[in-house]
Design a protein around this motif. Structure first.
Motif, PDB file in Angstrom:
ATOM      1  N   UNK A 152      43.553  40.761  33.496  1.00 47.63           N
ATOM      2  CA  UNK A 152      43.951  41.989  32.790  1.00 47.63           C
ATOM      3  C   UNK A 152      42.773  42.588  32.039  1.00 47.63           C
ATOM      4  N   UNK A 153      42.761  43.910  31.939  1.00 46.47           N
ATOM      5  CA  UNK A 153      41.662  44.586  31.240  1.00 46.47           C
ATOM      6  C   UNK A 153      42.028  44.921  29.806  1.00 46.47           C
ATOM      7  N   UNK A 169      31.561  37.131  32.552  1.00 42.92           N
ATOM      8  CA  UNK A 169      31.234  38.009  33.677  1.00 42.92           C
ATOM      9  C   UNK A 169      29.726  38.138  33.918  1.00 42.92           C
ATOM     10  N   UNK A 170      28.886  38.427  32.918  1.00 45.24           N
ATOM     11  CA  UNK A 170      27.441  38.529  33.182  1.00 45.24           C
ATOM     12  C   UNK A 170      26.806  37.260  33.742  1.00 45.24           C
ATOM     13  N   UNK A 171      27.128  36.059  33.215  1.00 45.90           N
ATOM     14  CA  UNK A 171      26.541  34.859  33.828  1.00 45.90           C
ATOM     15  C   UNK A 171      26.912  34.681  35.294  1.00 45.90           C
ATOM     16  N   UNK A 172      28.192  34.925  35.637  1.00 48.17           N
ATOM     17  CA  UNK A 172      28.614  34.782  37.041  1.00 48.17           C
ATOM     18  C   UNK A 172      27.973  35.866  37.894  1.00 48.17           C
ATOM     19  N   UNK A 219      34.655  45.236  37.068  1.00 47.70           N
ATOM     20  CA  UNK A 219      34.853  43.791  37.089  1.00 47.70           C
ATOM     21  C   UNK A 219      35.671  43.293  35.916  1.00 47.70           C
ATOM     22  N   UNK A 220      35.399  43.832  34.732  1.00 46.30           N
ATOM     23  CA  UNK A 220      36.157  43.412  33.550  1.00 46.30           C
ATOM     24  C   UNK A 220      36.822  44.579  32.851  1.00 46.30           C
ATOM     25  N   UNK A 221      36.836  45.745  33.475  1.00 48.90           N
ATOM     26  CA  UNK A 221      37.442  46.887  32.806  1.00 48.90           C
ATOM     27  C   UNK A 221      37.893  47.950  33.776  1.00 48.90           C
ATOM     28  N   UNK A 222      38.448  49.008  33.230  1.00 46.75           N
ATOM     29  CA  UNK A 222      38.797  50.208  33.971  1.00 46.75           C
ATOM     30  C   UNK A 222      38.950  51.329  32.965  1.00 46.75           C
ATOM     31  N   UNK A 223      39.586  52.432  33.380  1.00 47.74           N
ATOM     32  CA  UNK A 223      39.716  53.567  32.476  1.00 47.74           C
ATOM     33  C   UNK A 223      40.546  53.192  31.246  1.00 47.74           C
TER      34      UNK A 223
END
Length: 891
Positions: free
Chosen positions: A569-570, A692-695, A760-764
């Motif tokens: 979920x975002x 998210x950034x490490x992956x 990847x971890x967000x949307x609008x």
């Protein structure tokens, strides 16, 4: 020089395409020059008191305790005995400024307000406050001034507390509401001793506005289901009860005061707002006093929601309204003209008055909206050639005259119900007509922009073909498909026209397939997971597994791990500092493992080791500690520690400089950039998004290595080893190779990963409804511009990671960055053209904002990548030598 010219021209072209949607879809609908409409009957109230509890959810207000008691005894008594109640339906974005504009001015904020950050009025507009004789207001410095600035004359008075009081880390944000109540009490006490003020207060058409921000601040800081939020609701109820008592006593219980209590927006259970969930768009509305209908019993009413039974109000008549309808209701109660730009429809069920008064009020409402229609039609008629102008059929000039005459006759004859129905129908037609003239030139301008898109994209394709005319791989692919199709048709003995029909779709669908999954991912984030699963099999299909099984396994695992994030979920994620700490530990492990594995191949100088040690062992670990410490301090209501704030800002600033101090060798510089960016990202994270950034970086490192393997498998010459590749080395132009089919794939991968970096971890919704807790390490006092800038940088960090990776691939594969960029340009422009047709200016704010955002993201991606490529080139290839001047290396 030609490349610079192409860059400038391309930038200007895409800026024009970017701006075009605001001229086509989102010009301000407001018009000026209308005549105020008065009701020729005395109003029921001399004054109005408006209470707005910022951030109050309807269910939190109406729902009683389990034992049946209520946290709002005063207002509950009003609902059950003295006034009308219902739900006010807000529009998205559920933010404070557009909510208050809808309440007080009667229209829904247009998109041009975004450019001003909802701080300044993008266009002048009328309001109930402006039409009043005097308005006194108390509350937030973010809300009150915009109605005073928009008022004609000097009759809207504001009393606001310092902006520093809006602190999410305060021990008790309800003090913001206490301040308002205390100031209002002091105001009426002072008025008894000031004859000038006393005289003004006893005039008619006065408004008192109390903006109560405590609930919104407590909701952000502690969540709407917290004890702090619920206790604040009780404090508001008690404060309103006291203010009502003071007002009634001050005016001698003259029964000439109308009261309205409502909210500008609600709030999600995780403490955010801005999107369109019911908890955000459903707000309470309670009205009582002079001119307002008293409570009525109604056991036959039915609503689609199940709230009535849960709220224990199923026997009381409920009247729901749109938020903009409250402005004409307030105007009608005190007898001032409805705001000129209002699109609200007077809710007659809230009025306790004669049918003549209701009919006259509805007539004034319809004429007020019809006036806007007339001005809009006149403006369009003046700017259009007479033989090209087509009037709105249902409301021609004769139809308008007939309405005015018939409505007036019906009212004069006493047929008030018929007059009301006629006015309501005309309002509906006038609203449709406003839309008709507002969108009059849309198709013409849209067609022009589409032709520009097609022309520009065709030109870029021709440039690619001209530059790489000897590109054989792509040609062989098309020839193979074409040959297979031709043989099939020959076997079938098909007519010659069949060859055209069947061969034409091959190049068309080839291009469409590249962008299909990317376009779909804007609507369904899970499509990115599907795309990553498909990409995971690329080394197996391409035969790269035989060259390096370990890298193939790493590629597959990285793709599959990254594919998990679009499924999460975002919004609505509860803060989880433990996950952020795990992300820091993961980053430490990855960096340490790399340094250990490459210690013999590419040994670092002592100074470089010191920089890495500072970043790995100090900065990342320190940021994880600062985040944990900050959230613990806020939970204990001890505020944001100054030391933590200083470290956070220092980390952010140094992240732009520290990478420039490290070695320019490919992997060393990339690791330095990554550690700097992740440190800042950790401070802006609250949960699983920190992983998210490490992956993503793991996948990017594998991508660089596996692209080198792919290049070598094609027999192409390459450099000795990636570990020895240096960003600052100049590339021999004679070694720039021709474009291959693999380069189109590389460009497609790049666009896919750029989209993945955002979604990847967000949307609008995650941007419209972000959690303020994300910026608590930097500041807790409400500041929309600084908070917005910090969140924007958090969004950009994954972009920079992908951009630096693409820069590495350009260097390691010895392909001109111009060639790869042109392919990316074509892919992104095809996506942009698709989203251009999906832009809409109707429906909820969420629908409109989503359609804008999709187009803006794709268009901005092209413009943004042009600019970001310069930034990443500096970030990767330049180096600052301490004690000496900067050495500038150009490839």
């Amino acid at each position: 020089m030609k490349m610079v010219t192409f860059f400038v021209v391309g930038l200007l072209v895409h800026i024009v395409f970017f701006v075009s949607i605001f001229d086509i879809y989102f010009t301000s609908p407001l018009v000026h020059g209308m005549t105020p409409q008065y009701v020729p009957l005395p109003p029921p109230a001399k004054r109005l008191v408006l209470f707005v509890a910022d951030g109050l959810r309807a269910d939190s207000f109406y729902k009683p305790h389990v034992n049946g008691s209520t946290r709002v005894p005063f207002l509950r008594n009003i609902i059950e005995k003295k006034g009308m109640w219902g739900i006010s339906h807000t529009r998205v974005p559920t933010e404070s400024r557009p909510g208050h504009v809808a309440l007080i001015a009667g229209f829904y904020e247009d998109v041009s307000a975004v450019a001003k950050g909802w701080k300044e009025n993008p266009v002048e507009f009328d309001s109930v406050f402006n039409e009043s004789r005097h308005t006194w207001s108390w509350g937030s410095p973010d809300i009150l001034p915009m109605f005073a600035k928009g008022a004609t004359g000097d009759h809207v008075y504001t009393h606001s507390y310092p902006a520093v009081n809006e602190d999410f880390a305060s021990t008790d944000a309800s003090t913001l509401d206490t301040w308002v109540f205390d100031e209002v009490k002091a105001f009426f006490k002072y008025a008894k001793e000031n004859e000038t003020l006393l005289s003004r207060l006893h005039q008619d058409q006065n408004v008192f506005f109390l903006h109560l921000l405590g609930l919104d601040t407590n909701g952000h800081a502690h969540r709407p289901l917290s004890a702090e939020y619920m206790d604040n609701i009780g404090l508001v109820d008690a404060g309103i009860a006291e203010i009502v008592s003071i007002v009634e006593e001050f005016f001698g219980h003259d029964d000439s005061t109308a009261y309205i209590f409502t909210s500008d927006h609600g709030m999600t259970s995780w403490g955010s707002h801005g999107a369109g969930l019911p908890s955000e768009t459903l707000t309470p509305l309670v009205a009582w006093g002079a001119g307002v209908q008293a409570a009525q019993r109604d056991i036959s009413q039915h609503y689609e929601d199940d709230y009535m039974r849960e709220w224990k109000l199923d026997t009381l008549k409920r009247v729901d309204v749109n938020q903009a309808d409250i402005a004409p209701l307030m105007s009608s109660l005190i007898g001032v003209p409805i705001p000129l730009n209002s699109v609200g429809v007077l809710p007659l069920n809230y009025l306790n008055n004669t049918q003549r008064f209701k009919a006259e009020s509805m007539y004034a409402n319809s004429i007020q909206i019809l006036e806007q229609f007339k001005v809009k039609m006149s403006q369009k008629k003046e700017t259009t050639l007479s033989f090209l102008f087509t009037p709105f059929p249902p409301l021609t000039e004769s139809a308008q005259q007939n309405f005015v005459r018939n409505a007036r006759v019906l009212i004069d004859m006493g047929q008030f119900d018929k007059a009301i129905r006629l006015c309501e129908g005309t309002i509906t037609q006038a609203m449709e007509g406003l839309t008709y003239y507002h969108t009059y030139d849309r198709y013409f301008l849209g067609a022009s922009v589409v032709l520009g898109f097609v022309g520009w994209t065709s030109y870029v394709v021709l440039v690619i073909l001209k530059t790489h005319i000897s590109s054989r791989g792509l040609g062989r692919t098309f020839m193979s498909l074409g040959l297979a199709t031709t043989i099939f048709l020959m076997i079938q003995c098909s007519p010659w026209m069949y060859y055209i029909y069947c061969l034409l779709p091959i190049p068309v669908w080839y291009c469409l397939f590249l962008v299909f999954i990317q376009v779909l991912s804007f609507f369904y984030r899970a499509m990115l997971s599907v795309g990553l699963i498909v990409l995971a099999g690329w080394p197996i299909v391409s035969g790269l597994t035989e060259k390096s099984k370990s890298r193939t396994v790493s590629w597959i695992l990285s793709c599959l791990c990254l594919a998990l994030f679009p499924l999460m979920p975002v919004v609505g994620r509860e803060p989880n500092v433990t996950l952020v700490t795990c992300a820091a530990a993961m980053m430490l492990f990855n960096a340490s493992s790399y340094l250990w594995s490459t210690r013999k191949v590419t040994p670092l100088h002592r100074k470089d080791l010191q920089i890495f040690f500072c970043q790995v062992m100090a900065t990342v670990a320190l940021c994880a500690y600062v985040l944990t410490s900050t959230h613990s301090s806020l939970q204990r209501k001890e505020g944001l520690p100054l030391v933590n704030q200083i470290i956070s800002w220092s980390t952010l600033i140094s992240s732009f400089v520290v990478p420039l101090l490290s070695s320019t060798r490919l992997f060393h510089r990339l690791l330095s950039i990554l550690l700097s960016l992740v440190s800042t990202f950790l401070l802006l994270s609250t949960g699983c998004e920190a992983l998210f950034p490490p992956v993503l970086s793991c996948l990017m490192f594998v991508w660089i290595n596996i692209e080198q393997e792919a290049l070598q498998s094609k027999g192409a010459s390459s450099r000795s080893h990636l570990s020895s590749t240096d960003f600052s080395d100049s590339i021999d132009i004679t070694k720039i190779r021709q474009l291959r089919l693999d380069d189109i794939r590389r460009s497609y991968f790049f666009v896919f990963f750029i989209i993945m970096a955002f979604f990847g971890t967000g949307n609008i919704a995650s941007i419209n409804s972000f959690d303020p807790a994300s910026v608590y390490c930097f500041l807790t006092v409400f500041n929309p511009f600084i908070m917005g800038a910090l969140m924007m940088w958090k969004v950009l960090i994954p972009f920079v990671i992908v951009m630096c990776t693409f820069e590495s691939i350009q260097v390691s594969t010895q392909l001109s960055s111009r060639s790869l960029f042109l392919i990316v340009l074509v892919i992104s422009d095809l996506m942009a053209l698709h989203f251009f047709f999906l832009v809409q200016d109707y429906g909820s704010w969420l629908d409109i904002g989503t359609s804008i955002s999709h187009y803006v993201i794709v268009m901005s991606m092209t413009i943004f990548l042009m600019v970001l490529s310069v930034f990443t080139h500096i970030l990767t290839s330049k180096r600052i030598l301490v004690g000496r001047r900067m050495k500038m290396h150009f490839r």
